[in-house]
Write a protein that holds these residues in place. Structure first.
Motif, PDB file in Angstrom:
ATOM      1  N   LYS A   1      39.093   5.248  -6.901  1.00  0.00           N
ATOM      2  CA  LYS A   1      39.603   5.865  -8.423  1.00  0.00           C
ATOM      3  C   LYS A   1      39.781   7.401  -8.737  1.00  0.00           C
ATOM      4  N   ILE A   2      38.224   6.757  -8.897  1.00  0.00           N
ATOM      5  CA  ILE A   2      36.938   8.452  -8.715  1.00  0.00           C
ATOM      6  C   ILE A   2      37.826   9.652  -7.828  1.00  0.00           C
ATOM      7  N   GLY A   3      37.461   8.889  -6.222  1.00  0.00           N
ATOM      8  CA  GLY A   3      37.791   9.929  -5.418  1.00  0.00           C
ATOM      9  C   GLY A   3      39.133  10.312  -5.217  1.00  0.00           C
ATOM     10  N   ARG A   4      40.357  10.261  -6.013  1.00  0.00           N
ATOM     11  CA  ARG A   4      41.558  10.568  -6.394  1.00  0.00           C
ATOM     12  C   ARG A   4      41.459  11.523  -7.213  1.00  0.00           C
ATOM     13  N   LEU A   5      41.125  10.733  -8.583  1.00  0.00           N
ATOM     14  CA  LEU A   5      40.479  11.474  -9.732  1.00  0.00           C
ATOM     15  C   LEU A   5      40.325  12.884  -9.845  1.00  0.00           C
ATOM     16  N   VAL A   6      38.853  13.303  -8.685  1.00  0.00           N
ATOM     17  CA  VAL A   6      38.198  14.528  -8.038  1.00  0.00           C
ATOM     18  C   VAL A   6      39.235  15.598  -7.575  1.00  0.00           C
ATOM     19  N   GLY A   7      40.358  14.568  -7.278  1.00  0.00           N
ATOM     20  CA  GLY A   7      40.982  15.148  -6.154  1.00  0.00           C
ATOM     21  C   GLY A   7      42.178  16.016  -6.757  1.00  0.00           C
ATOM     22  N   GLU A   8      42.612  15.240  -8.157  1.00  0.00           N
ATOM     23  CA  GLU A   8      43.395  15.308  -9.217  1.00  0.00           C
ATOM     24  C   GLU A   8      43.347  16.737  -9.407  1.00  0.00           C
ATOM     25  N   LEU A   9      41.898  16.679 -10.254  1.00  0.00           N
ATOM     26  CA  LEU A   9      40.720  17.868 -10.890  1.00  0.00           C
ATOM     27  C   LEU A   9      40.787  18.713  -9.795  1.00  0.00           C
ATOM     28  N   ASN A  10      40.591  18.712  -8.971  1.00  0.00           N
ATOM     29  CA  ASN A  10      40.407  19.863  -8.080  1.00  0.00           C
ATOM     30  C   ASN A  10      41.302  21.156  -8.048  1.00  0.00           C
ATOM     31  N   LYS A  11      42.440  20.573  -7.868  1.00  0.00           N
ATOM     32  CA  LYS A  11      44.165  20.911  -7.930  1.00  0.00           C
ATOM     33  C   LYS A  11      43.799  21.557  -9.283  1.00  0.00           C
ATOM     34  N   ILE A  12      43.975  21.642  -9.873  1.00  0.00           N
ATOM     35  CA  ILE A  12      44.164  22.009 -11.570  1.00  0.00           C
ATOM     36  C   ILE A  12      41.996  23.239 -12.385  1.00  0.00           C
ATOM     37  N   GLU A  13      41.548  22.893 -11.505  1.00  0.00           N
ATOM     38  CA  GLU A  13      40.493  23.327 -12.138  1.00  0.00           C
ATOM     39  C   GLU A  13      40.786  25.106 -11.689  1.00  0.00           C
ATOM     40  N   ASP A  14      40.341  25.966 -12.345  1.00  0.00           N
ATOM     41  CA  ASP A  14      39.859  27.355 -12.472  1.00  0.00           C
ATOM     42  C   ASP A  14      39.005  27.802 -13.065  1.00  0.00           C
ATOM     43  N   SER A  15      39.037  29.136 -12.935  1.00  0.00           N
ATOM     44  CA  SER A  15      37.905  29.935 -13.619  1.00  0.00           C
ATOM     45  C   SER A  15      37.798  29.762 -15.681  1.00  0.00           C
ATOM     46  N   THR A  16      38.963  29.530 -15.618  1.00  0.00           N
ATOM     47  CA  THR A  16      39.936  29.610 -16.975  1.00  0.00           C
ATOM     48  C   THR A  16      38.887  28.962 -17.619  1.00  0.00           C
ATOM     49  N   GLU A  17      38.762  28.637 -19.585  1.00  0.00           N
ATOM     50  CA  GLU A  17      37.999  28.283 -20.033  1.00  0.00           C
ATOM     51  C   GLU A  17      38.864  26.864 -19.692  1.00  0.00           C
ATOM     52  N   THR A  18      40.138  26.044 -20.124  1.00  0.00           N
ATOM     53  CA  THR A  18      40.006  25.016 -19.799  1.00  0.00           C
ATOM     54  C   THR A  18      39.837  24.041 -17.998  1.00  0.00           C
ATOM     55  N   GLY A  19      40.501  25.842 -17.385  1.00  0.00           N
ATOM     56  CA  GLY A  19      39.803  25.097 -16.055  1.00  0.00           C
ATOM     57  C   GLY A  19      38.245  24.347 -16.044  1.00  0.00           C
ATOM     58  N   GLN A  20      37.320  24.953 -16.699  1.00  0.00           N
ATOM     59  CA  GLN A  20      36.370  24.837 -16.417  1.00  0.00           C
ATOM     60  C   GLN A  20      36.105  23.280 -17.457  1.00  0.00           C
ATOM     61  N   VAL A  21      36.916  23.146 -18.222  1.00  0.00           N
ATOM     62  CA  VAL A  21      36.417  21.510 -18.706  1.00  0.00           C
ATOM     63  C   VAL A  21      37.130  20.190 -17.177  1.00  0.00           C
ATOM     64  N   TYR A  22      38.567  20.967 -17.366  1.00  0.00           N
ATOM     65  CA  TYR A  22      38.648  19.970 -15.553  1.00  0.00           C
ATOM     66  C   TYR A  22      37.114  19.988 -14.013  1.00  0.00           C
ATOM     67  N   LYS A  23      36.928  21.035 -14.762  1.00  0.00           N
ATOM     68  CA  LYS A  23      36.023  21.544 -13.431  1.00  0.00           C
ATOM     69  C   LYS A  23      34.471  19.998 -13.699  1.00  0.00           C
ATOM     70  N   GLU A  24      34.101  20.442 -15.302  1.00  0.00           N
ATOM     71  CA  GLU A  24      33.301  19.528 -15.996  1.00  0.00           C
ATOM     72  C   GLU A  24      33.759  17.833 -15.368  1.00  0.00           C
ATOM     73  N   ALA A  25      34.618  17.557 -15.746  1.00  0.00           N
ATOM     74  CA  ALA A  25      34.701  16.022 -15.535  1.00  0.00           C
ATOM     75  C   ALA A  25      35.515  16.115 -14.443  1.00  0.00           C
ATOM     76  N   LYS A  26      35.389  16.532 -13.430  1.00  0.00           N
ATOM     77  CA  LYS A  26      34.630  16.273 -11.704  1.00  0.00           C
ATOM     78  C   LYS A  26      33.408  16.306 -11.343  1.00  0.00           C
ATOM     79  N   ILE A  27      32.594  16.961 -11.987  1.00  0.00           N
ATOM     80  CA  ILE A  27      31.446  17.241 -11.328  1.00  0.00           C
ATOM     81  C   ILE A  27      31.024  15.896 -12.648  1.00  0.00           C
ATOM     82  N   GLU A  28      31.551  15.300 -13.442  1.00  0.00           N
ATOM     83  CA  GLU A  28      31.352  13.841 -14.112  1.00  0.00           C
ATOM     84  C   GLU A  28      31.383  12.153 -13.219  1.00  0.00           C
ATOM     85  N   LEU A  29      32.476  12.814 -12.846  1.00  0.00           N
ATOM     86  CA  LEU A  29      32.936  11.374 -11.945  1.00  0.00           C
ATOM     87  C   LEU A  29      31.778  11.814 -10.386  1.00  0.00           C
ATOM     88  N   GLN A  30      31.846  12.718 -10.230  1.00  0.00           N
ATOM     89  CA  GLN A  30      30.797  13.101  -8.550  1.00  0.00           C
ATOM     90  C   GLN A  30      29.626  11.928  -8.789  1.00  0.00           C
TER      91      GLN A  30
END
Length: 142
Positions: free
Chosen positions: A48-77
C-alpha cells in the motif's frame, strides 16, 4: 519450641515459590509472538505504501500544494525504510529458532526483545500514520 533449620528452609522455599508464581509476566515466547504479530500486521501495508508513493509522485510539483504531496511521499518512504531497517535489526539479533520456534533467549537477547517490542510499536504508529495522512491528501485531491 525450637524451629529447625530444615523447617525454616522449607518455609522460605514455600514463600519464594508462591511469590514467584504470582508474577504473571508474558513468557519470552509469547512476547516474541506479539512482536511478530505486529510485523505480520504491517507487512501487507508495504505494498500500500508503494502504491501511495506512486500516486503522490504523479501529483507532486513545485507548487505549495505539490510540496505537501512531496512531504507525504517522503513520510511514506521513511516509514518503509524504518520497516526494512527494523526487520534487518531483528534478524541481526535473533535467529530463526528464536523468532519462529520459541528457542530460549539469553539475558542479552531478552533485553533486545524488550527494545524491539517498543520499536515495533513506534513503527506501527509511523506506518499507519503516514498511510492515513497520504490517503486523506489523495482523497482531498479527487
Amino acid at each position: 519450641m525450637r524451629v529447625s533449620a530444615i523447617s525454616i528452609a522449607f518455609i522460605f522455599s514455600v514463600v519464594f515459590v508462591t511469590c514467584k508464581e504470582e508474577k504473571k509476566v508474558p513468557t519470552k515466547t509469547t512476547q516474541m509472538k506479539e512482536v511478530m504479530a505486529v510485523h505480520d500486521e504491517l507487512m501487507p501495508k508495504m505494498g500500500k505504501i508503494g502504491r501511495l508513493v506512486g500516486e503522490l509522485n504523479k501529483i507532486e510539483d513545485s507548487t505549495e500544494t505539490g510540496q505537501v504531496y512531496k512531504e507525504a511521499k517522503i513520510e511514506l518512504q521513511e516509514a518503509n525504510k524504518a520497516m526494512m531497517d527494523w526487520m534487518k535489526e531483528l534478524g541481526d539479533h535473533f535467529d530463526y529458532e528464536e523468532i519462529m520456534k520459541g528457542k530460549e533467549l539469553t539475558e542479552q537477547k531478552q533485553e533486545w526483545l524488550n527494545e524491539e517490542e517498543e520499536k515495533v510499536k513506534v513503527l506501527k504508529e509511523k506506518i499507519n500514520g503516514s498511510i492515513e495522512r497520504a490517503e486523506k491528501l489523495l482523497e482531498n485531491n479527487k
